[in-house]
Design an enzyme around this catalytic site. Structure first.
Site, PDB file in Angstrom:
ATOM      1  CD1 TRP A  98     -16.550  63.644  55.240  1.00  0.00           C
ATOM      2  CD2 TRP A  98     -14.677  64.305  54.214  1.00  0.00           C
ATOM      3  NE1 TRP A  98     -16.119  62.611  54.433  1.00  0.00           N
ATOM      4  CE2 TRP A  98     -14.973  62.991  53.789  1.00  0.00           C
ATOM      5  CE3 TRP A  98     -13.533  64.933  53.706  1.00  0.00           C
ATOM      6  CZ2 TRP A  98     -14.173  62.293  52.881  1.00  0.00           C
ATOM      7  CZ3 TRP A  98     -12.733  64.232  52.793  1.00  0.00           C
ATOM      8  CH2 TRP A  98     -13.052  62.932  52.397  1.00  0.00           C
ATOM      9  CE  LYS A 107     -19.938  62.651  49.218  1.00  0.00           C
ATOM     10  NZ  LYS A 107     -19.239  61.403  49.280  1.00  0.00           N
ATOM     11  CG  ASP A 149     -18.643  69.733  53.052  1.00  0.00           C
ATOM     12  OD1 ASP A 149     -19.392  69.407  52.101  1.00  0.00           O
ATOM     13  OD2 ASP A 149     -17.651  69.068  53.394  1.00  0.00           O
TER      14      ASP A 149
HETATM   15  C1  LIG Z   1     -19.042  65.801  53.607  1.00  0.00           C
HETATM   16  C2  LIG Z   1     -17.892  65.642  52.673  1.00  0.00           C
HETATM   17  N1  LIG Z   1     -17.061  66.681  52.471  1.00  0.00           N
HETATM   18  C3  LIG Z   1     -16.030  66.593  51.642  1.00  0.00           C
HETATM   19  C4  LIG Z   1     -15.747  65.443  50.952  1.00  0.00           C
HETATM   20  C5  LIG Z   1     -14.569  65.398  50.008  1.00  0.00           C
HETATM   21  O1  LIG Z   1     -15.070  65.391  48.724  1.00  0.00           O
HETATM   22  P1  LIG Z   1     -14.146  65.277  47.426  1.00  0.00           P
HETATM   23  O2  LIG Z   1     -13.641  63.884  47.389  1.00  0.00           O
HETATM   24  O3  LIG Z   1     -15.114  65.601  46.334  1.00  0.00           O
HETATM   25  O4  LIG Z   1     -13.061  66.268  47.536  1.00  0.00           O
HETATM   26  C6  LIG Z   1     -16.575  64.329  51.109  1.00  0.00           C
HETATM   27  C7  LIG Z   1     -16.304  63.077  50.374  1.00  0.00           C
HETATM   28  O5  LIG Z   1     -16.890  62.064  50.551  1.00  0.00           O
HETATM   29  C8  LIG Z   1     -17.669  64.441  51.988  1.00  0.00           C
HETATM   30  O6  LIG Z   1     -18.495  63.402  52.177  1.00  0.00           O
END
Ligand SMILES: Cc1ncc(COP(=O)(O)O)c(C=O)c1O
Length: 362
Positions: free
Chosen positions: A104, A197, A173
């Site tokens: 991510w 989550k 994040d």
């Molecule tokens: C740490 C992290 N960042 C970003 C995301 C992306 O999230 P979204 O699907 O809400 O865009 C996720 C998705 O699992 C994640 O776990």
């Protein structure tokens, strides 16, 4: 646990507290006696304003959000924040610094590169098993901001500390570990987290941003991406995800009843330790992905010796009502996501299953 429900280890959207689902069910057709569902009323109505207040004050109380930080409820997922952050804060002639400890974080960096100049300050790839110590990180002064991912959901790698920089804005994040432990909000310029989550259902992204940062939003920003304008309009520049915000208000109340973030942190430690212990006792039958100092308390990732054994593990687990354990397609193996709402009984069930499976197949 209600009969028929399974132990759900899904990484997100993920398990929600049962009392929250029950209350939402009970209020589904007529919300607080209004004769309408919360999904059927105007976001500008008094009734919904109360819901928004409850969600905002719930998060503020649980996380001790200081007064000079705004709490926003956006849409577009954490993925949209990958772009919105640089769009607002990565001005020409400056560089954003990315600490990349997993998939991510890499995606966030790649999105920033499309908006301006971004630099990888630390790269734990390609395997992403570890995080840097605070001492290993120093960024050039004058950088636009430093971005990190407090918990990498796919690899199961978590910062055991809040990354803070005395002279640079820090953006985090926190999608997969927000509310799982206390966090120094004041030390962060901006924190974002997809709700699906630890906060509520998918479709809402919580953003906590300092007023100082809001003042840096450039004039003429596209309205839907303008943090300052969204804050001025209390997340109601356009129609927000009213249902999602309602569920967040209930999750906050539930979490307070669990002793808040401090209370749940203790339980989260205990839950994770139980599964890591099953891995460590297995004599190499299960191999944890993350190195010891960076083990995630939210997503426990481990491998078995080959694919055939992994498939057998997953199908037998499912037959034992342990679902959602398949590792992310990019990593394989097993991932047990054990967010706040995941019951400790499920952790004990998984650890016992792991012991039994090893005895039968080792
Ligand atoms: C740490 C992290 N960042 C970003 C995301 C992306 O999230 P979204 O699907 O809400 O865009 C996720 C998705 O699992 C994640 O776990």
């Amino acid at each position: 646990m209600t009969i028929g429900r399974k132990f759900n280890f899904s990484a997100g959207p993920a398990v929600l507290p049962e009392p929250v689902l029950e209350e939402a069910r009970d209020q589904m057709l007529t919300f607080r006696g209004s004769g309408t569902s919360v999904m059927e009323i105007s976001h500008r109505s008094r009734l919904f304003e109360e819901v928004l207040d409850a969600a905002e004050s719930g998060l503020r109380d649980l996380l001790c959000v200081p007064k000079d930080h705004a709490v926003l409820f956006l849409q577009g997922g954490a993925t949209m924040q990958f772009t919105m952050v640089p769009l607002n804060f990565l001005g020409e002639g400056t560089t954003a610094q990315y600490v990349v400890t997993g998939t991510w974080g890499r995606k966030a960096y790649e999105a920033a590169e499309l908006c301006g100049t971004a630099n990888v300050l630390f790269d734990a790839g390609p395997e992403y098993r570890t995080v840097p110590t605070q001492d290993e990180l120093s960024a050039p002064s004058g950088s636009a901001y430093v971005h990190y991912t407090s918990n990498e959901t796919i690899e199961g790698v978590e910062f055991p500390y809040d990354l803070l920089m005395s002279d640079l804005p820090v953006v985090c994040d926190a999608s997969s570990n927000i509310l799982s432990r206390p966090m120094n909000i004041k030390g962060h310029a901006l924190i974002y987290a997809g709700a699906q989550k630890n906060i509520g259902p998918s479709g809402v992204t919580v953003v906590i941003v300092s007023n100082e940062m809001l003042e840096r939003v450039p004039d003429g920003q596209h309205r839907v991406f303008d943090y300052r304008l969204i804050a001025e309009n209390r997340s109601m520049l356009n129609t927000p995800n009213t249902w999602g915000i309602y569920i967040i208000s209930l999750v906050c109340r539930w979490l307070k009843d669990q002793g808040g973030v401090e209370g749940i942190e203790k339980l989260n430690r205990e839950k994770a330790a139980r599964i890591y212990d099953a891995i460590d006792r297995s004599g190499g039958f299960y191999r944890g992905h993350a190195s010891a100092e960076a083990r995630s308390r939210m997503n426990v990732t481990f491998m078995l010796s080959d694919e055939e054994l992994t498939e057998r593990f997953l199908s037998q687990a499912e037959a034992n009502s342990l679902v959602g354990l398949r590792g992310h397609r990019s990593l394989g193996g097993v991932r047990a996501s054990i967010y706040n709402a995941f019951p400790i009984a499920g952790v004990h069930a998984l650890a016992s299953f792991m012991d039994d499976f090893r005895a039968d197949n080792g």
